[in-house]
Design a protein around this motif. Sequence first.
Motif, PDB file in Angstrom:
ATOM      1  N   VAL A 252      34.290  46.636  31.786  1.00 16.68           N
ATOM      2  CA  VAL A 252      33.606  45.840  32.808  1.00 16.68           C
ATOM      3  C   VAL A 252      34.304  44.499  33.000  1.00 16.68           C
ATOM      4  O   VAL A 252      34.481  44.030  34.135  1.00 16.68           O
ATOM      5  CB  VAL A 252      32.119  45.630  32.431  1.00 16.68           C
ATOM      6  CG1 VAL A 252      31.460  44.644  33.394  1.00 16.68           C
ATOM      7  CG2 VAL A 252      31.375  46.956  32.450  1.00 16.68           C
ATOM      8  N   ARG A 253      34.735  43.888  31.899  1.00 23.11           N
ATOM      9  CA  ARG A 253      35.409  42.587  31.993  1.00 23.11           C
ATOM     10  C   ARG A 253      36.737  42.702  32.743  1.00 23.11           C
ATOM     11  O   ARG A 253      37.030  41.893  33.629  1.00 23.11           O
ATOM     12  CB  ARG A 253      35.629  42.020  30.591  1.00 23.11           C
ATOM     13  CG  ARG A 253      36.205  40.608  30.604  1.00 23.11           C
ATOM     14  CD  ARG A 253      36.018  39.907  29.265  1.00 23.11           C
ATOM     15  NE  ARG A 253      36.729  40.566  28.181  1.00 23.11           N
ATOM     16  CZ  ARG A 253      36.151  41.229  27.194  1.00 23.11           C
ATOM     17  NH1 ARG A 253      34.825  41.347  27.167  1.00 23.11           N
ATOM     18  NH2 ARG A 253      36.861  41.783  26.240  1.00 23.11           N
ATOM     19  N   GLN A 254      37.527  43.716  32.425  1.00 24.02           N
ATOM     20  CA  GLN A 254      38.801  43.892  33.124  1.00 24.02           C
ATOM     21  C   GLN A 254      38.590  44.244  34.589  1.00 24.02           C
ATOM     22  O   GLN A 254      39.331  43.777  35.459  1.00 24.02           O
ATOM     23  CB  GLN A 254      39.636  44.988  32.439  1.00 24.02           C
ATOM     24  CG  GLN A 254      40.365  44.523  31.203  1.00 24.02           C
ATOM     25  CD  GLN A 254      41.545  45.403  30.856  1.00 24.02           C
ATOM     26  OE1 GLN A 254      41.655  46.539  31.316  1.00 24.02           O
ATOM     27  NE2 GLN A 254      42.441  44.890  30.024  1.00 24.02           N
ATOM     28  N   PHE A 255      37.589  45.056  34.868  1.00 23.05           N
ATOM     29  CA  PHE A 255      37.305  45.435  36.248  1.00 23.05           C
ATOM     30  C   PHE A 255      36.913  44.212  37.067  1.00 23.05           C
ATOM     31  O   PHE A 255      37.404  44.007  38.183  1.00 23.05           O
ATOM     32  CB  PHE A 255      36.185  46.478  36.288  1.00 23.05           C
ATOM     33  CG  PHE A 255      36.045  47.164  37.622  1.00 23.05           C
ATOM     34  CD1 PHE A 255      36.625  48.401  37.849  1.00 23.05           C
ATOM     35  CD2 PHE A 255      35.332  46.577  38.666  1.00 23.05           C
ATOM     36  CE1 PHE A 255      36.515  49.039  39.075  1.00 23.05           C
ATOM     37  CE2 PHE A 255      35.222  47.195  39.898  1.00 23.05           C
ATOM     38  CZ  PHE A 255      35.811  48.432  40.101  1.00 23.05           C
ATOM     39  N   ARG A 256      36.037  43.379  36.514  1.00 23.43           N
ATOM     40  CA  ARG A 256      35.600  42.181  37.232  1.00 23.43           C
ATOM     41  C   ARG A 256      36.762  41.198  37.434  1.00 23.43           C
ATOM     42  O   ARG A 256      36.874  40.579  38.497  1.00 23.43           O
ATOM     43  CB  ARG A 256      34.457  41.495  36.468  1.00 23.43           C
ATOM     44  CG  ARG A 256      33.828  40.329  37.230  1.00 23.43           C
ATOM     45  CD  ARG A 256      32.755  39.647  36.404  1.00 23.43           C
ATOM     46  NE  ARG A 256      31.577  40.460  36.267  1.00 23.43           N
ATOM     47  CZ  ARG A 256      30.614  40.541  37.178  1.00 23.43           C
ATOM     48  NH1 ARG A 256      30.721  39.850  38.309  1.00 23.43           N
ATOM     49  NH2 ARG A 256      29.546  41.290  36.963  1.00 23.43           N
ATOM     50  N   ASN A 257      37.623  41.057  36.428  1.00 22.19           N
ATOM     51  CA  ASN A 257      38.773  40.168  36.557  1.00 22.19           C
ATOM     52  C   ASN A 257      39.696  40.623  37.679  1.00 22.19           C
ATOM     53  O   ASN A 257      40.302  39.804  38.372  1.00 22.19           O
ATOM     54  CB  ASN A 257      39.552  40.120  35.241  1.00 22.19           C
ATOM     55  CG  ASN A 257      38.833  39.335  34.161  1.00 22.19           C
ATOM     56  OD1 ASN A 257      37.950  38.535  34.453  1.00 22.19           O
ATOM     57  ND2 ASN A 257      39.205  39.559  32.909  1.00 22.19           N
ATOM     58  N   SER A 258      39.808  41.925  37.865  1.00 19.55           N
ATOM     59  CA  SER A 258      40.699  42.470  38.886  1.00 19.55           C
ATOM     60  C   SER A 258      40.066  42.475  40.274  1.00 19.55           C
ATOM     61  O   SER A 258      40.706  42.084  41.254  1.00 19.55           O
ATOM     62  CB  SER A 258      41.114  43.900  38.512  1.00 19.55           C
ATOM     63  OG  SER A 258      41.830  44.521  39.558  1.00 19.55           O
ATOM     64  N   GLU A 259      38.821  42.921  40.363  1.00 17.42           N
ATOM     65  CA  GLU A 259      38.186  43.156  41.660  1.00 17.42           C
ATOM     66  C   GLU A 259      37.227  42.058  42.097  1.00 17.42           C
ATOM     67  O   GLU A 259      36.806  42.026  43.258  1.00 17.42           O
ATOM     68  CB  GLU A 259      37.435  44.499  41.638  1.00 17.42           C
ATOM     69  CG  GLU A 259      38.301  45.703  41.285  1.00 17.42           C
ATOM     70  CD  GLU A 259      39.462  45.879  42.243  1.00 17.42           C
ATOM     71  OE1 GLU A 259      39.236  45.740  43.465  1.00 17.42           O
ATOM     72  OE2 GLU A 259      40.591  46.128  41.782  1.00 17.42           O
ATOM     73  N   GLY A 260      36.840  41.187  41.172  1.00 22.01           N
ATOM     74  CA  GLY A 260      35.914  40.116  41.518  1.00 22.01           C
ATOM     75  C   GLY A 260      34.457  40.523  41.501  1.00 22.01           C
ATOM     76  O   GLY A 260      33.576  39.701  41.761  1.00 22.01           O
ATOM     77  N   VAL A 261      34.181  41.802  41.232  1.00 25.08           N
ATOM     78  CA  VAL A 261      32.816  42.317  41.143  1.00 25.08           C
ATOM     79  C   VAL A 261      32.738  43.278  39.969  1.00 25.08           C
ATOM     80  O   VAL A 261      33.764  43.748  39.460  1.00 25.08           O
ATOM     81  CB  VAL A 261      32.387  43.053  42.440  1.00 25.08           C
ATOM     82  CG1 VAL A 261      32.311  42.101  43.610  1.00 25.08           C
ATOM     83  CG2 VAL A 261      33.352  44.208  42.736  1.00 25.08           C
ATOM     84  N   SER A 262      31.529  43.601  39.550  1.00 27.92           N
ATOM     85  CA  SER A 262      31.351  44.566  38.467  1.00 27.92           C
ATOM     86  C   SER A 262      31.536  45.985  39.003  1.00 27.92           C
ATOM     87  O   SER A 262      31.489  46.201  40.228  1.00 27.92           O
ATOM     88  CB  SER A 262      29.946  44.430  37.876  1.00 27.92           C
ATOM     89  OG  SER A 262      28.974  44.896  38.819  1.00 27.92           O
ATOM     90  N   PRO A 263      31.737  46.977  38.133  1.00 25.13           N
ATOM     91  CA  PRO A 263      31.838  48.362  38.599  1.00 25.13           C
ATOM     92  C   PRO A 263      30.611  48.801  39.400  1.00 25.13           C
ATOM     93  O   PRO A 263      30.734  49.504  40.412  1.00 25.13           O
ATOM     94  CB  PRO A 263      31.977  49.166  37.303  1.00 25.13           C
ATOM     95  CG  PRO A 263      32.598  48.207  36.345  1.00 25.13           C
ATOM     96  CD  PRO A 263      32.007  46.875  36.689  1.00 25.13           C
ATOM     97  N   THR A 264      29.424  48.380  38.976  1.00 20.89           N
ATOM     98  CA  THR A 264      28.194  48.736  39.690  1.00 20.89           C
ATOM     99  C   THR A 264      28.195  48.142  41.096  1.00 20.89           C
ATOM    100  O   THR A 264      27.880  48.820  42.082  1.00 20.89           O
ATOM    101  CB  THR A 264      26.954  48.240  38.921  1.00 20.89           C
ATOM    102  OG1 THR A 264      26.930  48.840  37.626  1.00 20.89           O
ATOM    103  CG2 THR A 264      25.680  48.591  39.668  1.00 20.89           C
ATOM    104  N   GLU A 265      28.550  46.871  41.206  1.00 20.38           N
ATOM    105  CA  GLU A 265      28.594  46.216  42.514  1.00 20.38           C
ATOM    106  C   GLU A 265      29.653  46.850  43.413  1.00 20.38           C
ATOM    107  O   GLU A 265      29.440  46.993  44.617  1.00 20.38           O
ATOM    108  CB  GLU A 265      28.874  44.723  42.334  1.00 20.38           C
ATOM    109  CG  GLU A 265      27.728  43.970  41.671  1.00 20.38           C
ATOM    110  CD  GLU A 265      28.134  42.574  41.224  1.00 20.38           C
ATOM    111  OE1 GLU A 265      27.248  41.694  41.144  1.00 20.38           O
ATOM    112  OE2 GLU A 265      29.331  42.351  40.941  1.00 20.38           O
TER     113      GLU A 265
END
Length: 277
Positions: A252-265
């Motif tokens: 989740v942390r890496q995803f948010r750092n890359s995409e600016g949102v959480s996987p759920t969002e």
Amino acid sequence: MIFADKALTHDSLTGLRNRSGAEEAFAAKLAVSPDGSAVTECIAVEVIGLDKAYFKDGEANSDRIAADFAGLLKKCRLPDEITALWSSGMFCIISFGENRASAVYRELCRLLASPEYKDILGGTEFTVGSYTQRLTSEKELAGCIYQASIERLYTYSDSENTADPKFESLCRLRGKMRNNPELPWSISAIADELYLSKSYLQKIYKSYFNKSIIEELISFRLEKAKKLLTETDMKIIDIAEECGYSTYNYFVRQFRNSEGVSPTEYRESKEAENNES
């Protein structure tokens, strides 16, 4: 659907479809798709040598190389693929599947080494990039092809490939990482397999692909995660494991750092876009 005149949809020099023509042909493909969408691999082929030829020998020679390279590319496509001159110096093959880029690159290299093309296209440099996603509209092609242009898998240069025989090994490694990012890739193990030191491996990898091995691996894992988030109903914790993450929080942390949102969002935003269309 009203089809445009051929003069408006094809490039007069190469005979290939132009951007408008590619979008028109893709829209026609989607029109006969059962759900109006298609898993699409956009392969971007950028001919670097055109700029050199233009400044060295003039526009006529640059045009000749473009036309000859277009003929080369036509021989690499499958019958159901769309081939186009997307922009100046940028060709593309739009494929309705996955993992075609490596086959296209190998075929281009084989043809360039053949007597038919060696003399007329010798010294031509090009890059091949690829990006795959499910598209629902021809308007989404531009984004997919842009991603392909920056997700470079291969760079072809006579001098480069001759000077460093490890180049092809690194290209194959990169392809394996992209196809199987969930595996426990280790820089030490890769270096041992290629008979290189860890420091030298990381140095030449970044010189070819402009990213470190770790940066690439993270990118490939998140690329797979985004596909699973948009194309499946898998639980996010299962997606994290499927993409090679040992802990959910780290994913989740890496995803948010890359995409600016959480996987759920991210999943919710893509679902909202699909509902609107």
